[in-house]
Scaffold this motif. Structure first.
Motif, PDB file in Angstrom:
ATOM      1  N   SER A 121      13.191   9.301   1.043  1.00  0.00           N
ATOM      2  CA  SER A 121      12.878   8.994  -0.356  1.00  0.00           C
ATOM      3  C   SER A 121      12.864  10.225  -1.247  1.00  0.00           C
ATOM      4  CB  SER A 121      11.513   8.305  -0.448  1.00  0.00           C
ATOM      5  OG  SER A 121      10.459   9.232  -0.182  1.00  0.00           O
ATOM      6  N   SER A 122      12.712  11.411  -0.677  1.00  0.00           N
ATOM      7  CA  SER A 122      12.554  12.667  -1.443  1.00  0.00           C
ATOM      8  C   SER A 122      11.351  12.592  -2.377  1.00  0.00           C
ATOM      9  CB  SER A 122      13.825  12.986  -2.248  1.00  0.00           C
ATOM     10  OG  SER A 122      14.941  13.148  -1.402  1.00  0.00           O
ATOM     11  N   ALA A 123      10.368  11.806  -2.011  1.00  0.00           N
ATOM     12  CA  ALA A 123       9.204  11.605  -2.884  1.00  0.00           C
ATOM     13  C   ALA A 123       8.363  12.873  -2.987  1.00  0.00           C
ATOM     14  CB  ALA A 123       8.354  10.455  -2.365  1.00  0.00           C
ATOM     15  N   ASP A 124       7.804  13.073  -4.187  1.00  0.00           N
ATOM     16  CA  ASP A 124       6.881  14.191  -4.400  1.00  0.00           C
ATOM     17  C   ASP A 124       5.511  13.906  -3.804  1.00  0.00           C
ATOM     18  OD1 ASP A 124       8.765  15.633  -5.916  1.00  0.00           O
ATOM     19  OD2 ASP A 124       8.223  14.526  -7.722  1.00  0.00           O
ATOM     20  N   GLY A 125       5.143  12.640  -3.722  1.00  0.00           N
ATOM     21  CA  GLY A 125       3.840  12.250  -3.215  1.00  0.00           C
ATOM     22  C   GLY A 125       3.880  10.809  -2.769  1.00  0.00           C
ATOM     23  N   VAL A 126       2.768  10.338  -2.220  1.00  0.00           N
ATOM     24  CA  VAL A 126       2.746   8.980  -1.678  1.00  0.00           C
ATOM     25  C   VAL A 126       1.412   8.313  -1.986  1.00  0.00           C
ATOM     26  CG1 VAL A 126       2.005   9.823   0.584  1.00  0.00           C
ATOM     27  CG2 VAL A 126       3.079   7.586   0.414  1.00  0.00           C
ATOM     28  N   VAL A 127       1.471   7.023  -2.262  1.00  0.00           N
ATOM     29  CA  VAL A 127       0.293   6.168  -2.392  1.00  0.00           C
ATOM     30  C   VAL A 127       0.293   5.217  -1.206  1.00  0.00           C
ATOM     31  CG1 VAL A 127      -0.867   4.406  -3.781  1.00  0.00           C
ATOM     32  CG2 VAL A 127       0.333   6.311  -4.907  1.00  0.00           C
ATOM     33  N   VAL A 128      -0.826   5.116  -0.516  1.00  0.00           N
ATOM     34  CA  VAL A 128      -0.925   4.272   0.682  1.00  0.00           C
ATOM     35  C   VAL A 128      -1.773   3.050   0.358  1.00  0.00           C
ATOM     36  CG1 VAL A 128      -1.556   4.159   3.107  1.00  0.00           C
ATOM     37  CG2 VAL A 128      -0.744   6.313   2.130  1.00  0.00           C
ATOM     38  N   LEU A 129      -1.227   1.889   0.681  1.00  0.00           N
ATOM     39  CA  LEU A 129      -1.861   0.617   0.338  1.00  0.00           C
ATOM     40  C   LEU A 129      -1.899  -0.267   1.578  1.00  0.00           C
ATOM     41  CD1 LEU A 129      -2.783  -1.517  -1.803  1.00  0.00           C
ATOM     42  CD2 LEU A 129      -0.366  -1.929  -2.249  1.00  0.00           C
ATOM     43  N   SER A 130      -2.995  -1.025   1.742  1.00  0.00           N
ATOM     44  CA  SER A 130      -3.144  -1.988   2.831  1.00  0.00           C
ATOM     45  C   SER A 130      -2.993  -1.307   4.188  1.00  0.00           C
ATOM     46  CB  SER A 130      -2.122  -3.124   2.693  1.00  0.00           C
ATOM     47  OG  SER A 130      -2.475  -4.229   3.496  1.00  0.00           O
ATOM     48  N   PHE A 131      -3.812  -0.285   4.410  1.00  0.00           N
ATOM     49  CA  PHE A 131      -3.700   0.529   5.619  1.00  0.00           C
ATOM     50  C   PHE A 131      -4.526  -0.055   6.754  1.00  0.00           C
ATOM     51  CE2 PHE A 131      -5.048   4.024   8.386  1.00  0.00           C
ATOM     52  CZ  PHE A 131      -3.824   4.614   8.678  1.00  0.00           C
ATOM     53  N   GLY A 187     -23.097 -17.509   6.542  1.00  0.00           N
ATOM     54  CA  GLY A 187     -22.025 -16.967   7.372  1.00  0.00           C
ATOM     55  C   GLY A 187     -21.150 -16.022   6.563  1.00  0.00           C
ATOM     56  N   ILE A 188     -20.581 -15.044   7.251  1.00  0.00           N
ATOM     57  CA  ILE A 188     -19.665 -14.081   6.623  1.00  0.00           C
ATOM     58  C   ILE A 188     -18.287 -14.256   7.249  1.00  0.00           C
ATOM     59  CG2 ILE A 188     -19.135 -11.638   6.232  1.00  0.00           C
ATOM     60  CD1 ILE A 188     -22.141 -11.056   6.564  1.00  0.00           C
ATOM     61  N   ILE A 189     -17.296 -14.542   6.429  1.00  0.00           N
ATOM     62  CA  ILE A 189     -15.920 -14.640   6.912  1.00  0.00           C
ATOM     63  C   ILE A 189     -15.174 -13.440   6.360  1.00  0.00           C
ATOM     64  CG2 ILE A 189     -13.847 -16.050   7.047  1.00  0.00           C
ATOM     65  CD1 ILE A 189     -15.559 -18.501   6.763  1.00  0.00           C
ATOM     66  N   ALA A 190     -14.866 -12.505   7.263  1.00  0.00           N
ATOM     67  CA  ALA A 190     -14.408 -11.170   6.891  1.00  0.00           C
ATOM     68  C   ALA A 190     -12.898 -11.036   6.986  1.00  0.00           C
ATOM     69  CB  ALA A 190     -15.079 -10.129   7.793  1.00  0.00           C
ATOM     70  N   GLY A 191     -12.404  -9.910   6.437  1.00  0.00           N
ATOM     71  CA  GLY A 191     -11.000  -9.549   6.552  1.00  0.00           C
ATOM     72  C   GLY A 191     -10.732  -8.854   7.883  1.00  0.00           C
ATOM     73  N   PRO A 192      -9.564  -8.225   8.025  1.00  0.00           N
ATOM     74  CA  PRO A 192      -9.173  -7.607   9.301  1.00  0.00           C
ATOM     75  C   PRO A 192     -10.138  -6.507   9.731  1.00  0.00           C
ATOM     76  CG  PRO A 192      -7.283  -7.814   7.826  1.00  0.00           C
ATOM     77  CD  PRO A 192      -8.492  -8.132   7.010  1.00  0.00           C
ATOM     78  N   ASP A 193     -10.416  -6.444  11.027  1.00  0.00           N
ATOM     79  CA  ASP A 193     -11.396  -5.465  11.514  1.00  0.00           C
ATOM     80  C   ASP A 193     -10.803  -4.082  11.751  1.00  0.00           C
ATOM     81  OD1 ASP A 193      -9.941  -5.911  13.801  1.00  0.00           O
ATOM     82  OD2 ASP A 193     -11.571  -6.847  14.918  1.00  0.00           O
ATOM     83  N   ASP A 194      -9.488  -3.892  11.465  1.00  0.00           N
ATOM     84  CA  ASP A 194      -8.894  -2.555  11.557  1.00  0.00           C
ATOM     85  C   ASP A 194      -8.681  -1.937  10.171  1.00  0.00           C
ATOM     86  OD1 ASP A 194      -6.874  -4.235  10.724  1.00  0.00           O
ATOM     87  OD2 ASP A 194      -5.397  -3.572  12.211  1.00  0.00           O
ATOM     88  N   MET A 195      -9.408  -2.472   9.183  1.00  0.00           N
ATOM     89  CA  MET A 195      -9.370  -1.937   7.825  1.00  0.00           C
ATOM     90  C   MET A 195     -10.785  -1.570   7.396  1.00  0.00           C
ATOM     91  SD  MET A 195      -6.668  -4.607   6.027  1.00  0.00           S
ATOM     92  CE  MET A 195      -6.205  -3.509   4.687  1.00  0.00           C
TER      93      MET A 195
END
Length: 334
Positions: A121-131, A187-195
């Motif tokens: 990409s030759s990108a100057d920087g990066v934004v990381v989303l949904s890691f 009760g708590i219904i949560a998102g992914p446990d690796d986030m």
């Protein structure tokens, strides 16, 4: 210019009385004083100068490309409202700053493709989303070695600047609201446990209940989908029929919860109160309309763009963490 010749950056610099490198920095919104920038732009306007992007890149050593890395399942990316919403806001935020967003989309654990995309990409920087954390994925960003901003707090061992919402504070508020409404079996219904975000939201709700002398009936993790919400709610109803409150960690999860409760003849909010998280359009078309927490997508994207662009222009971070509030939106489900 005479004889129809196009003005060059040297002509602009000469007219403004500055060095060519100074004129280049001013025109590309690099480091230059306000007075110098005004002189250079005035000279460029008088000469009808049109900057050459390729020449500007050679002079500055920058591509003005920002990679937006989303290591996530493709089918999820294009139907998840948070990803779609924040991508639109990021695109606008970087375009306003004359940066070109480049989407680096790969499957969840395809680190080889992600590494290649970032490199090419030759990108100057990066934004990381949904890691989703994995050692291999973390290594890709470490090896890329360009200024990086995370949307959402990264895992503790990953020391990157980030922009996030106050997940823990909002979830604590959700617990308080449910208890205020007389709910005692929650009760708590949560998102992914690796986030990180689901862990923060679970912790906030658990702490909020603990301060009222209570514990959740169950915490069930899974994807940010209505399917997960439906299946998890069915499990809770089977194991804990006394459930009278649910904190769903996304609006999509909450929609599945509402469907499961309707299937089992439970009325919302008379029998069970439900709180979501996000405040996306689905929250207003759900039946009943969802009480939820609004994520400030516009402000998040602006903060990310400002943080990364400052780093690219000045060579240092002006801030390494920004946490924005999530606003409680009261509707009919509590």
């Amino acid at each position: 210019m005479a004889n129809g010749q196009k003005a060059t950056i040297r002509d602009v610099a000469k007219r403004a009385g500055v060095a060519v490198s100074t004129a280049s920095r001013a025109l590309s919104h690099g480091s230059a004083s306000k007075a110098t920038r005004e002189k250079v732009f005035r000279a460029a306007e008088e000469l009808n100068f049109v900057p050459n992007p390729a020449a500007r890149q050679l002079m500055s050593g920058r591509s003005n490309i920002v990679a937006i890395a989303i290591p996530e399942r493709t089918d999820f990316i294009f139907r998840d409202m948070f990803v779609a919403g924040i991508l639109g806001e990021l695109s606008r935020a970087f375009s306003e700053r004359r940066m070109l967003p480049f989407l680096a989309l790969t499957e969840l654990h395809d680190t080889e493709s992600l590494e290649r995309l970032l490199r090419d990409s030759s990108a100057d920087g990066v934004v990381v989303l949904s890691f989703h954390y994995s050692r291999q994925l973390a290594q890709v960003f470490h090896d890329f070695d360009k200024p990086t901003v995370f949307i959402g707090r990264p895992f503790p061992r990953m020391r990157y600047p980030y922009v996030d919402v106050d997940n823990e504070g909002a979830a604590y508020c959700a617990a308080e609201l449910l208890v205020e409404r007389g709910r005692r079996n929650i009760g708590i219904i949560a998102g992914p446990d690796d986030m990180v975000a689901p862990k923060q939201r679970t912790m906030g709700c658990v702490n909020g209940l603990a301060d009222q002398g209570m514990k959740p009936l169950a915490v069930i993790s899974g994807e940010y989908t209505a399917e997960h919400g439906f299946e998890a709610c069915e499990r809770i109803l089977e194991q804990y029929p006394e459930v009278d409150g649910v904190f769903a960690q996304s609006d999509q999860i909450a929609v599945g919860v509402l469907q499961a409760l309707a299937k089992h003849g439970r009325q919302v909010p008379n029998d069970v109160s439900v709180i979501g998280f996000d405040d996306f359009p689905v929250a207003t078309i759900a039946n009943p309309k969802l009480t939820t927490f609004a994520q400030p997508l516009h402000d998040m994207a602006q903060a990310v763009a400002e943080m990364l662009c400052w780093r690219l222009e000045h060579g240092e971070w002006n801030t390494v963490a920004q946490v924005l509030p999530a606003s409680l939106i009261k509707r009919d489900s509590v």
